[in-house]
Write a protein that holds these residues in place. Structure first.
Motif, PDB file in Angstrom:
ATOM      1  N   ALA A 206      46.528  43.564  33.453  1.00 39.62           N
ATOM      2  CA  ALA A 206      46.526  42.066  32.898  1.00 39.62           C
ATOM      3  C   ALA A 206      47.625  42.011  31.773  1.00 39.62           C
ATOM      4  O   ALA A 206      47.419  41.291  30.817  1.00 39.62           O
TER       5      ALA A 206
ATOM      6  N   TYR B 110      45.027  27.860  35.523  1.00 41.32           N
ATOM      7  CA  TYR B 110      43.934  28.341  36.118  1.00 41.32           C
ATOM      8  C   TYR B 110      43.360  28.025  37.530  1.00 41.32           C
ATOM      9  O   TYR B 110      43.811  26.630  37.734  1.00 41.32           O
TER      10      TYR B 110
ATOM     11  N   GLU C  39      36.793  31.594  43.812  1.00 43.08           N
ATOM     12  CA  GLU C  39      37.711  32.788  43.105  1.00 43.08           C
ATOM     13  C   GLU C  39      37.579  34.111  44.336  1.00 43.08           C
ATOM     14  O   GLU C  39      37.479  35.274  43.596  1.00 43.08           O
TER      15      GLU C  39
ATOM     16  N   PRO D 201      42.256  43.944  36.674  1.00 43.26           N
ATOM     17  CA  PRO D 201      43.392  44.247  36.906  1.00 43.26           C
ATOM     18  C   PRO D 201      44.441  44.676  35.978  1.00 43.26           C
ATOM     19  O   PRO D 201      43.825  44.752  34.613  1.00 43.26           O
TER      20      PRO D 201
ATOM     21  N   SER E 256      39.596  40.470  41.244  1.00 46.15           N
ATOM     22  CA  SER E 256      40.655  41.152  40.445  1.00 46.15           C
ATOM     23  C   SER E 256      39.536  41.557  39.385  1.00 46.15           C
ATOM     24  O   SER E 256      39.710  40.833  38.304  1.00 46.15           O
TER      25      SER E 256
ATOM     26  N   GLY F 120      34.405  40.008  35.197  1.00 46.46           N
ATOM     27  CA  GLY F 120      34.803  41.034  36.164  1.00 46.46           C
ATOM     28  C   GLY F 120      34.200  42.530  35.640  1.00 46.46           C
ATOM     29  O   GLY F 120      33.330  42.432  34.934  1.00 46.46           O
TER      30      GLY F 120
ATOM     31  N   SER G 233      42.702  37.161  45.913  1.00 41.59           N
ATOM     32  CA  SER G 233      44.075  37.373  45.123  1.00 41.59           C
ATOM     33  C   SER G 233      45.059  38.005  45.719  1.00 41.59           C
ATOM     34  O   SER G 233      44.794  38.589  46.704  1.00 41.59           O
TER      35      SER G 233
ATOM     36  N   GLU H  38      43.914  36.603  33.273  1.00 49.20           N
ATOM     37  CA  GLU H  38      42.761  36.690  34.395  1.00 49.20           C
ATOM     38  C   GLU H  38      42.352  35.357  34.763  1.00 49.20           C
ATOM     39  O   GLU H  38      41.925  34.649  33.782  1.00 49.20           O
ATOM     40  N   GLY H  39      42.144  35.044  36.112  1.00 47.65           N
ATOM     41  CA  GLY H  39      41.529  33.624  36.419  1.00 47.65           C
ATOM     42  C   GLY H  39      42.765  32.668  36.682  1.00 47.65           C
ATOM     43  O   GLY H  39      42.277  31.522  36.876  1.00 47.65           O
TER      44      GLY H  39
ATOM     45  N   ARG I 144      51.634  35.932  40.920  1.00 48.12           N
ATOM     46  CA  ARG I 144      50.222  36.803  41.017  1.00 48.12           C
ATOM     47  C   ARG I 144      49.472  35.542  40.856  1.00 48.12           C
ATOM     48  O   ARG I 144      49.253  34.758  40.164  1.00 48.12           O
TER      49      ARG I 144
ATOM     50  N   TYR J 189      45.381  36.037  40.302  1.00 49.97           N
ATOM     51  CA  TYR J 189      44.200  37.143  39.829  1.00 49.97           C
ATOM     52  C   TYR J 189      42.763  36.245  39.607  1.00 49.97           C
ATOM     53  O   TYR J 189      42.323  35.694  38.903  1.00 49.97           O
TER      54      TYR J 189
ATOM     55  N   THR K 201      38.899  35.944  39.494  1.00 45.63           N
ATOM     56  CA  THR K 201      38.159  36.867  38.666  1.00 45.63           C
ATOM     57  C   THR K 201      36.892  37.442  39.546  1.00 45.63           C
ATOM     58  O   THR K 201      36.384  38.692  39.181  1.00 45.63           O
TER      59      THR K 201
END
Length: 427
Positions: free
Chosen positions: A376, A409, A335, A374, A371, A250, A338, A381-382, A364, A366, A368
């Motif tokens: 976190a 994930y 991805e 973000p 976001s 990100g 989000s 993340e992811g 949530r 998120y 990658t």
């Protein structure tokens, strides 16, 4: 002396706060030149801080009222709005303003205005201690990982008064790791000037980047300009540069990273309401050659991100809210979207009063490639999944926060969960 010329004694305190010019003319017939209070009274009369009575007398042998004293303080404030005075004099003026706050309010002189004029730099900040424990099992391979962090941040956020509309602001952070016993030097994370006018706000410099999706896309910093128009309906336009890393990680806001920067532009429209529906939309454009990868787009040729977002909430009461946000990157093929939804009840906020609290829960996702930076604190993340949390202030300006996330994930379905705990001290 007893109570004789009590107003003059108080006036003597203010004497050191007003300017040093002095005219030797006798302003009052009942304060002769040889009197011990003559210099102070004469000086304040020439400065316009005191006026006396219409018959040319000062009447210093009578008790002064709180309202009359507040008038003297108010005039002293007007004299110091653009002058250089000593720190000791500022401290005396602060004490007087605090004592006569109600009377000054009745005179239309807000103590907040005094604070801007008599203390040009405001210091606030916090110390926060944070513990996290993250467990992951990528691709459900059975190769589980467990990572913990145990550290703190000391943060200063000074704000300097420039004039009735403009302030200069900064944020300085120093970090420490209690697990490995080390600290960092104090680093300048943000520095910007801000102009605040009726229904118009402008910021210039390196500033907070936290938009109306509530941390779904951005919770970092960027360098540039930001303009906001409106009150209940607000339109925000921004542009500048942001520190970049690879697409998989990100867009990051770590100023000390040895990385290049990305072009950034964005627009937000938001409607605010204390009760009932509120919401808005956003658009963000980012240009960076790091996007040229098959993990971002199938062609591996685009160097742009084009993100559209929407958010909607409903405030049942001031302390009971349901809200959500969605964001999609039209340039990404993996991805690429989000979203988050959260139900929250309570009144806990920064600088909380003793006994304030709130509880919250939600979901949530998120991704990658959307976001980029973000919030976190709870979600890895992811990943996507559920979270719960609560905050409580056991003492004034002391807060406790706890969060738990459990999910998987987005790309490979591997498991992930996270525990987050924080103690924060505001000052």
């Amino acid at each position: 002396m007893k109570k004789i010329l009590v107003p003059a004694l108080t006036a003597a305190v203010i004497t050191g706060i007003t300017s040093t010019s002095f005219a030797a003319t006798n302003p009052f017939s009942d304060v002769p030149a040889g009197h011990w209070a003559y210099n102070s009274v004469t000086k304040l009369a020439n400065e316009g801080v005191i006026e006396g009575y219409g018959d040319g007398t000062y009447r210093g042998n009578r008790n002064i009222t709180r309202y009359e004293m507040a008038q003297m303080v108010a005039r002293a404030l007007a004299k110091t709005s653009n002058s250089n005075i000593s720190s000791s004099s500022r401290a005396e003026l602060d004490k007087l303003a605090a004592e006569f706050r109600d009377e000054l309010d009745n005179l239309g002189v807000r103590v907040a205005e005094l604070e801007k004029n008599s203390d040009f730099v405001k210091w606030q900040g916090k110390v926060e201690y944070t513990y996290t424990r993250t467990k992951t099992d990528p691709e459900n391979s059975g190769t589980k990982t467990k990572e913990t962090s145990n550290g703190y941040i000391f943060r200063l956020e000074p704000s300097a008064y420039l004039n009735d509309h403009w302030t200069a602001n900064a944020r300085l952070d120093a970090k420490g790791d209690m697990k490995h016993d080390f600290t960092t030097e104090v680093k300048l994370k943000r520095i910007w000037v801000e102009g605040d006018y009726d229904k118009f706000n402008v910021k210039l410099g390196r500033m907070e980047f936290y938009t109306n999706e509530e941390g779904l896309i951005w919770d970092t910093e960027f360098s540039g300009a930001q303009l906001t128009f409106g009150s209940k309906w607000q339109v925000t336009a921004l542009g500048g540069r942001i520190v970049a890393d690879t697409v998989g990680g990100g867009i990051l806001g770590e100023f000390d990273d040895d990385t290049h920067t990305s072009d950034l532009a964005g627009v937000n429209v938001q409607y605010d309401a204390e009760k009932g529906f509120y919401g808005g939309a956003g658009w963000y454009y980012v240009k960076d050659d790091d996007f040229k990868t098959e993990n971002y787009s199938k062609s591996g040729e685009t160097n742009k991100a084009n993100i559209w977002s929407a958010n909607l909430g409903y405030a049942f009461t001031e302390n009971f809210k349901l809200y959500g946000a969605y964001a999609r990157n039209t340039k990404a093929d993996t991805e690429k979207y989000s979203w988050q939804a959260q139900l929250e009840y309570g009144n806990y906020d920064d600088y909380a009063e003793k006994g304030d609290w709130n509880v919250f829960a939600g979901y949530r996702r998120y991704a990658t490639n959307v976001s980029f930076a973000p919030t976190a604190e709870d979600v890895v993340e992811g990943t996507k999944g559920w979270f719960i949390g609560a905050s409580y202030a056991p003492f004034k300006n002391v807060g406790l926060i706890g969060k738990f996330f459990k999910g998987k994930y987005i790309t490979d379905g591997g498991k992930a969960d996270n525990i987050f705990g924080r103690v924060e001290f505001f000052f």
